[in-house]
Design a protein around this motif. Structure first.
Motif, PDB file in Angstrom:
ATOM      1  N   LEU A 208      -9.336   1.049  -1.344  1.00 44.54           N
ATOM      2  CA  LEU A 208     -10.130   1.962  -2.294  1.00 44.54           C
ATOM      3  C   LEU A 208     -10.402   3.426  -1.753  1.00 44.54           C
ATOM      4  N   ARG A 209     -10.961   3.093  -0.600  1.00 41.68           N
ATOM      5  CA  ARG A 209     -11.285   4.397   0.192  1.00 41.68           C
ATOM      6  C   ARG A 209     -10.312   5.369   0.325  1.00 41.68           C
ATOM      7  N   ARG A 210      -9.042   4.763   0.829  1.00 43.82           N
ATOM      8  CA  ARG A 210      -7.689   5.608   1.004  1.00 43.82           C
ATOM      9  C   ARG A 210      -7.421   6.216  -0.258  1.00 43.82           C
ATOM     10  N   THR A 211      -7.368   5.189  -1.417  1.00 44.88           N
ATOM     11  CA  THR A 211      -6.777   5.881  -2.506  1.00 44.88           C
ATOM     12  C   THR A 211      -7.798   7.164  -3.410  1.00 44.88           C
ATOM     13  N   ARG A 212      -9.004   6.675  -2.997  1.00 43.37           N
ATOM     14  CA  ARG A 212      -9.949   7.758  -3.587  1.00 43.37           C
ATOM     15  C   ARG A 212      -9.769   8.821  -2.848  1.00 43.37           C
TER      16      ARG A 212
ATOM     17  N   ILE B  80     -18.834   0.333  -5.078  1.00 43.68           N
ATOM     18  CA  ILE B  80     -19.241   1.299  -6.028  1.00 43.68           C
ATOM     19  C   ILE B  80     -19.761   2.723  -5.273  1.00 43.68           C
ATOM     20  N   ARG B  81     -20.285   2.434  -3.983  1.00 39.03           N
ATOM     21  CA  ARG B  81     -20.580   3.615  -3.124  1.00 39.03           C
ATOM     22  C   ARG B  81     -19.143   4.347  -2.516  1.00 39.03           C
ATOM     23  N   ALA B  82     -18.239   3.473  -2.437  1.00 39.09           N
ATOM     24  CA  ALA B  82     -16.732   4.153  -2.134  1.00 39.09           C
ATOM     25  C   ALA B  82     -16.041   4.853  -3.226  1.00 39.09           C
ATOM     26  N   GLY B  83     -16.610   4.818  -4.174  1.00 39.76           N
ATOM     27  CA  GLY B  83     -16.004   5.233  -5.384  1.00 39.76           C
ATOM     28  C   GLY B  83     -15.411   4.550  -6.509  1.00 39.76           C
ATOM     29  N   ALA B  84     -15.335   3.140  -6.649  1.00 40.40           N
ATOM     30  CA  ALA B  84     -14.955   2.443  -7.546  1.00 40.40           C
ATOM     31  C   ALA B  84     -15.644   2.846  -8.963  1.00 40.40           C
ATOM     32  N   VAL B  85     -15.037   3.008 -10.140  1.00 39.71           N
ATOM     33  CA  VAL B  85     -15.680   3.002 -11.327  1.00 39.71           C
ATOM     34  C   VAL B  85     -16.218   1.699 -11.852  1.00 39.71           C
ATOM     35  N   ALA B  86     -15.398   0.550 -11.580  1.00 45.82           N
ATOM     36  CA  ALA B  86     -15.889  -0.802 -11.686  1.00 45.82           C
ATOM     37  C   ALA B  86     -15.340  -1.817 -10.593  1.00 45.82           C
ATOM     38  N   CYS B  87     -15.947  -2.978 -10.515  1.00 47.53           N
ATOM     39  CA  CYS B  87     -15.265  -3.811  -9.709  1.00 47.53           C
ATOM     40  C   CYS B  87     -15.167  -5.084 -10.494  1.00 47.53           C
TER      41      CYS B  87
ATOM     42  N   ALA C  66       0.812  -1.061   0.026  1.00 47.60           N
ATOM     43  CA  ALA C  66      -0.269  -0.065   0.181  1.00 47.60           C
ATOM     44  C   ALA C  66       0.837   1.232  -0.057  1.00 47.60           C
ATOM     45  N   ASP C  67       2.079   1.214   0.967  1.00 44.90           N
ATOM     46  CA  ASP C  67       2.829   2.452   0.915  1.00 44.90           C
ATOM     47  C   ASP C  67       3.492   2.807  -0.293  1.00 44.90           C
ATOM     48  N   ALA C  68       4.257   1.913  -1.071  1.00 46.76           N
ATOM     49  CA  ALA C  68       4.800   2.050  -2.549  1.00 46.76           C
ATOM     50  C   ALA C  68       3.720   2.431  -3.328  1.00 46.76           C
ATOM     51  N   ASN C  69       2.700   1.808  -3.283  1.00 47.13           N
ATOM     52  CA  ASN C  69       1.592   2.006  -4.398  1.00 47.13           C
ATOM     53  C   ASN C  69       1.165   3.264  -4.341  1.00 47.13           C
ATOM     54  N   GLU C  70       0.816   3.808  -3.043  1.00 48.82           N
ATOM     55  CA  GLU C  70       0.278   5.326  -2.956  1.00 48.82           C
ATOM     56  C   GLU C  70       1.341   6.333  -2.801  1.00 48.82           C
TER      57      GLU C  70
END
Ligand SMILES: Cc1cc2nc3c(=O)[nH]c(=O)nc-3n(C[C@H](O)[C@H](O)[C@H](O)COP(=O)(O)O)c2cc1C
Length: 347
Positions: free
Chosen positions: A268-272, A297-304, A216-220
Motif C-alpha cells: 500500500l505504502r509503495r503504491t500510494r 487508513i493512515r497509509a492512504g487506503a480508501v478502504a480495507c 509486486a513488480d508486475a503489478n506496479e
C-alpha cells in the motif's frame, strides 16, 4: 449485549471450540450459524459515525470496512450487510458452475502473529446464470461488490456484463492462486491491457482490479499503469499468497491472515507513493485488529477489506475497529478519515 461481551464470547467460541474442530466442520458450523442466526438484527454489531463515510469509485460507503471475497451464499451476504461493513463482496463468480477443488481445501495455519488459513477452494460457485438469478433477490442494505474471475478476455467481458447490473461496484479478480489460469494473468501484463479496455467498455459501474501480493513488480510496473490507462482506477491489493502446503489436495494454496499484513502495508505504502491520488486503493490481507486497520487508513487506503479476521475474530470485529477509528478522529479533532491520512506523520 455490549460489543465487548460479543467480542469475548466469540473469542471463547473460536478458541475453545471452532479452532479445535476439523476445519471443514468448523466452516460448516460457522456458515450455518451465519445463515440461521439473525445477527444482522443485533444493533450492538454496528457503529454509526458519519465521519467514517468514504467514497469508493463514486459510491458512498458508510465506513471503510469491506467484507472480502469468499461467500456466494446470498443469505450470508444479506446477513453480512447488517454486520457493520461499509460494503460486502461476493465470491469470484465464474462463467460455468464450479465444484471447487476436492477436500482438504482449507486448513489452518498458526503463526506467531495469530491464526491464519491456507485454501485451495478453486472457485466453488454456482456459475453466472444461476448467480444472476440469486442476486436479483438480494436487497442492498450496504453496497455490494460483485466479484468475478475468467480464463479468457471474453469470459471476463461476459461476466462483467452479466453481473454488473446487480452490483454497486465490480471486482475483476486476476490473482487467485488456486486456478493456474487466473493466477497467470498477473504474469501477462500485455494481454491485460486488452482485458482492461474490454471490461471498461462493458460497464459504466466502478471497476476494481484485485491484485496478487506475489507480483509486486508486475503489478506496479505494468498492471496498474495499464488499468489506469484504460480508466480502471481502483485496485484491491490484495489476494492470498501462494504457498506450498502438503495438507491440501492441490499441494499448494493461498495463505490468508496476519502473516500477510506486513506485505499489505508495504504494498500500500509503495503504491500510494508511486501513483498518488490517481489510484484508489482497497488494502486487503491480514486485517484482524483495530491497529492494523488504522495503520492502513493512515497509509492512504480508501478502504480495507478482510475475510480471515471475520472467521478468527468474529462478527464483532467491524464494530471494534470502527469505534477505534472514531476515537482517533476524536483525539485529533478530525472531521473525516482524511484527517487521519493528513496526520499520519504526527502519530
Ligand atoms: C476460503 C477462501 C476463499 C476465498 N475466495 C476468494 C475468491 O473467490 N475471490 C477472491 O478474490 N478472493 C478470495 N479469497 C481471498 C480473500 O478475499 C482475501 O483477499 C484474502 O484472504 C486476504 O485477506 P484476509 O487475510 O483478510 O483473509 C478467499 C480467501 C479464502 C480464505
Amino acid at each position: 449485549m455490549p460489543i465487548a461481551a460479543v467480542d469475548l464470547l466469540y473469542r471463547a467460541l473460536y478458541g475453545g471450540i471452532l479452532s479445535r474442530l476439523p476445519e471443514p466442520t468448523a466452516i460448516a458450523l460457522g456458515q450455518a450459524g451465519l445463515r440461521l442466526l439473525p445477527l444482522d438484527r443485533l444493533g450492538a454489531l454496528r457503529w454509526r459515525d458519519p465521519r467514517l463515510a468514504v467514497t469508493l469509485g463514486g459510491i458512498r460507503l458508510a465506513n471503510p470496512l469491506i467484507l472480502s471475497s469468499m461467500y456466494y451464499d446470498v443469505t450470508i451476504l444479506r446477513r453480512a450487510m447488517g454486520l457493520g461493513f461499509g460494503a460486502v463482496t461476493t465470491k469470484s463468480i465464474t462463467r460455468a458452475p464450479r465444484p471447487g477443488h476436492p477436500e482438504p481445501n482449507l486448513v489452518r495455519r498458526w503463526s506467531a502473529d495469530g491464526p491464519g488459513l491456507v485454501n485451495c477452494n478453486g472457485f466453488k460457485n454456482p456459475g453466472l446464470d444461476a448467480y444472476r438469478a440469486a442476486l436479483s433477490g438480494l436487497p442492498h442494505r450496504a453496497p455490494l461488490i460483485v466479484a468475478l474471475a475468467g480464463e479468457s478476455i471474453d469470459d471476463y467481458v461476459t461476466l462483467v456484463e452479466g453481473l454488473a447490473p446487480f452490483g454497486d461496484l465490480v471486482e475483476v479478480n486476476i490473482s487467485s492462486p488456486n486456478t493456474a489460469l487466473v493466477y497467470e494473468w498477473s504474469r501477462k501484463p500485455a494481454e491485460l491491457r486488452a482485458l482492461f479496455r474490454r471490461v471498461r467498455a462493458a460497464t459504466v459501474k466502478a471497476l476494481v482490479v484485485k491484485l496478487s501480493p506475489d507480483f509486486a513488480d508486475a503489478n506496479e510496473d505494468a498492471i496498474i499503469p495499464a488499468a489506469l490507462d484504460a480508466g480502471v482506477t481502483i485496485v484491491n491489493y490484495g489476494n492470498t499468497r501462494r504457498i506450498a502446503d502438503s495438507r491440501l489436495s492441490q499441494g499448494a494454496g493461498g495463505l490468508s491472515g496476519p502473516e500477510l499484513f506486513p506485505a499489505t502495508l508495504e504494498n500500500l505504502r509503495r503504491t500510494r507513493a508511486k501513483f498518488g491520488e490517481s489510484l484508489e486503493i482497497i488494502a486487503t490481507g491480514g486485517v484482524d485488529s483495530p491497529d492494523k486497520a488504522l495503520a492502513l487508513i493512515r497509509a492512504g487506503a480508501v478502504a480495507c477489506a478482510y475475510f480471515t479476521g471475520f472467521v478468527t475474530r468474529g462478527p464483532g470485529l467491524a464494530r471494534v475497529i470502527l469505534e477505534r477509528l472514531s476515537r482517533e478522529l476524536d483525539r485529533i479533532g478530525g472531521a473525516s478519515l482524511d484527517a487521519l491520512r493528513r496526520n499520519r506523520d504526527q502519530v
